[in-house]
Design a protein around this motif. Sequence first.
Motif, short mmCIF file in Angstrom:
data_model
loop_
_atom_site.label_atom_id
_atom_site.label_comp_id
_atom_site.label_asym_id
_atom_site.label_seq_id
_atom_site.Cartn_x
_atom_site.Cartn_y
_atom_site.Cartn_z
N PHE A 94 0.84 -1.20 0.00
CA PHE A 94 0.00 0.00 0.00
C PHE A 94 0.87 1.25 0.00
CE2 PHE A 94 -2.42 3.28 2.32
CZ PHE A 94 -3.54 3.36 1.50
N ALA A 95 1.89 1.27 0.85
CA ALA A 95 2.80 2.42 0.92
C ALA A 95 3.53 2.63 -0.40
CB ALA A 95 3.80 2.22 2.05
N SER A 96 3.98 1.53 -0.99
CA SER A 96 4.73 1.62 -2.24
C SER A 96 3.89 2.19 -3.37
CB SER A 96 5.26 0.23 -2.61
OG SER A 96 5.94 0.26 -3.85
N PHE A 97 2.66 1.68 -3.51
CA PHE A 97 1.83 2.11 -4.63
C PHE A 97 1.18 3.47 -4.40
CE2 PHE A 97 2.54 -2.04 -6.23
CZ PHE A 97 2.31 -1.95 -7.59
N LEU A 98 1.13 3.93 -3.16
CA LEU A 98 0.69 5.30 -2.93
C LEU A 98 1.59 6.27 -3.68
CD1 LEU A 98 -0.37 5.83 0.81
CD2 LEU A 98 -1.76 6.16 -1.24
N PHE A 99 2.89 5.99 -3.67
CA PHE A 99 3.81 6.87 -4.40
C PHE A 99 3.88 6.52 -5.88
CE2 PHE A 99 8.18 7.49 -6.05
CZ PHE A 99 8.09 8.86 -6.24
N MET A 100 4.04 5.24 -6.20
CA MET A 100 4.27 4.86 -7.59
C MET A 100 3.12 5.28 -8.50
SD MET A 100 6.38 1.30 -7.80
CE MET A 100 5.19 0.27 -6.99
N ASP B 298 -4.20 19.73 -2.03
CA ASP B 298 -4.60 20.73 -3.03
C ASP B 298 -3.99 20.43 -4.41
OD1 ASP B 298 -6.06 22.97 -3.79
OD2 ASP B 298 -4.38 24.34 -3.44
N ASN B 299 -3.81 19.14 -4.70
CA ASN B 299 -3.30 18.66 -5.99
C ASN B 299 -1.86 19.08 -6.29
OD1 ASN B 299 -5.59 17.20 -6.89
ND2 ASN B 299 -6.59 19.12 -7.42
N THR B 300 -1.19 19.69 -5.34
CA THR B 300 0.20 20.10 -5.56
C THR B 300 1.14 19.67 -4.44
OG1 THR B 300 -0.26 22.26 -4.56
CG2 THR B 300 -0.43 22.11 -6.96
N ASP B 301 0.61 19.54 -3.23
CA ASP B 301 1.43 19.20 -2.07
C ASP B 301 1.37 17.69 -1.83
OD1 ASP B 301 2.87 19.05 0.23
OD2 ASP B 301 1.46 20.19 1.47
N PHE B 302 2.50 17.02 -2.00
CA PHE B 302 2.54 15.56 -1.85
C PHE B 302 2.85 15.13 -0.42
CE2 PHE B 302 2.70 15.94 -6.35
CZ PHE B 302 2.26 14.73 -6.87
N THR B 303 3.03 16.08 0.48
CA THR B 303 3.41 15.72 1.85
C THR B 303 2.38 14.82 2.53
OG1 THR B 303 4.68 17.77 2.07
CG2 THR B 303 4.06 16.63 4.10
N PRO B 304 1.07 15.13 2.50
CA PRO B 304 0.11 14.23 3.16
C PRO B 304 0.16 12.81 2.61
CG PRO B 304 -0.93 16.32 2.63
CD PRO B 304 0.40 16.33 1.94
N LEU B 305 0.25 12.68 1.30
CA LEU B 305 0.30 11.35 0.69
C LEU B 305 1.55 10.60 1.13
CD1 LEU B 305 -0.55 10.46 -2.97
CD2 LEU B 305 1.66 9.78 -2.06
N LEU B 306 2.68 11.26 1.12
CA LEU B 306 3.94 10.60 1.45
C LEU B 306 4.05 10.29 2.94
CD1 LEU B 306 6.25 12.70 -0.89
CD2 LEU B 306 5.56 10.32 -1.20
N VAL B 307 3.47 11.13 3.78
CA VAL B 307 3.46 10.86 5.22
C VAL B 307 2.60 9.63 5.51
CG1 VAL B 307 2.64 11.71 7.45
CG2 VAL B 307 3.98 13.20 5.96
N VAL B 308 1.44 9.54 4.88
CA VAL B 308 0.58 8.37 5.07
C VAL B 308 1.30 7.11 4.59
CG1 VAL B 308 -1.55 7.24 4.30
CG2 VAL B 308 -1.59 9.64 4.99
N ALA B 309 2.01 7.20 3.47
CA ALA B 309 2.76 6.04 2.97
C ALA B 309 3.84 5.64 3.97
CB ALA B 309 3.38 6.37 1.62
N ALA B 310 4.55 6.62 4.52
CA ALA B 310 5.61 6.32 5.49
C ALA B 310 5.04 5.69 6.76
CB ALA B 310 6.37 7.61 5.83
N VAL B 311 3.93 6.23 7.25
CA VAL B 311 3.29 5.67 8.45
C VAL B 311 2.82 4.25 8.18
CG1 VAL B 311 1.31 5.88 10.00
CG2 VAL B 311 2.65 7.91 9.39
N SER B 312 2.27 4.01 7.00
CA SER B 312 1.83 2.67 6.63
C SER B 312 2.98 1.67 6.69
CB SER B 312 1.22 2.69 5.22
OG SER B 312 0.87 1.39 4.79
N ALA B 313 4.13 2.06 6.16
CA ALA B 313 5.29 1.17 6.19
C ALA B 313 5.78 0.94 7.62
CB ALA B 313 6.42 1.75 5.34
N LEU B 314 5.73 1.98 8.45
CA LEU B 314 6.16 1.83 9.85
C LEU B 314 5.23 0.90 10.62
CD1 LEU B 314 7.19 5.49 10.78
CD2 LEU B 314 8.71 3.52 10.47
N VAL B 315 3.93 1.04 10.39
CA VAL B 315 2.98 0.14 11.05
C VAL B 315 3.22 -1.30 10.59
CG1 VAL B 315 0.53 -0.46 11.29
CG2 VAL B 315 1.25 1.93 11.36
#
Length: 249
Positions: free
Chosen positions: A74-80, A220-237
């Motif tokens: 899930f974390a990987s494909f959030l970014f890819m 807001d379609n430009t800031d990837f921080t929320p998406l990448l933080v969720v991906a990072a938290v997913s991997a940590l969990v």
Amino acid sequence: MSAWFMHSMFLLFMVPAVLGLVLVLVYALTIPEPVLKENRYPFNFREFITSFWTNPIRFPDFGLAWWGRFLIIFASFLFMTFRPMYMTRHLGLSGDEGAYAIAIGVTIYTVTVMIAGIAAGWISDLLHRRKVIVALSSVLFAIATYLLAHAATVKHFYMIEALMGLAIGMYFAVDMALVVEVLPDRLNSGKDLGVFNIANALPQSLSPAVGAWLLGTLGDNTDFTPLLVVAAVSALVGAAITMLIRSVR
């Protein structure tokens, strides 16, 4: 390979498809397979439906391994899924520049995956340790994913792709060995591995929808921080869940 065919969308999609078809045909025609004289297992609809379920309460380690795999995929494909948008909206590249950078980045990623996979598998067998290496690789992937939010240049992107490749190479080389050791029934390992494969396929379907919501609503379609933080938290969990497995060291 994609960089070679950027001038033609037709070739970009058809060359890999034809190559895959040829390799599958070579595999199918050259690998011997025994032919069953009779069907020893008549089709039963109830058994077919229940084959998609393995009780995580009866087999908790298998359930934990399943969720660990689900979360890292899930974390990987959030970014890819949104990598092309990341290249243009976060790094400010043009479409062609972004495609070229992705091609180079994926090449770096692939090379590090292969090197890390071989090394991690050897180390895991040498130390007789599985879950620690799997958890460590998930943590490394979380760090790499979070760093993407702070990448400012293509060079930074390449370095992070290498770190992600290192993490994923370690993960898949050792996690598969871990999964084999926690299978509920060795006599029905194919069925259980099929259930486990849902942890590979399902997050690939869910992550685009979740990622689109995170990017559109919180970013807001430009800031990837929320998406990448969720991906990072997913991997940590996923790393924490893996460490809860008891039957494998």
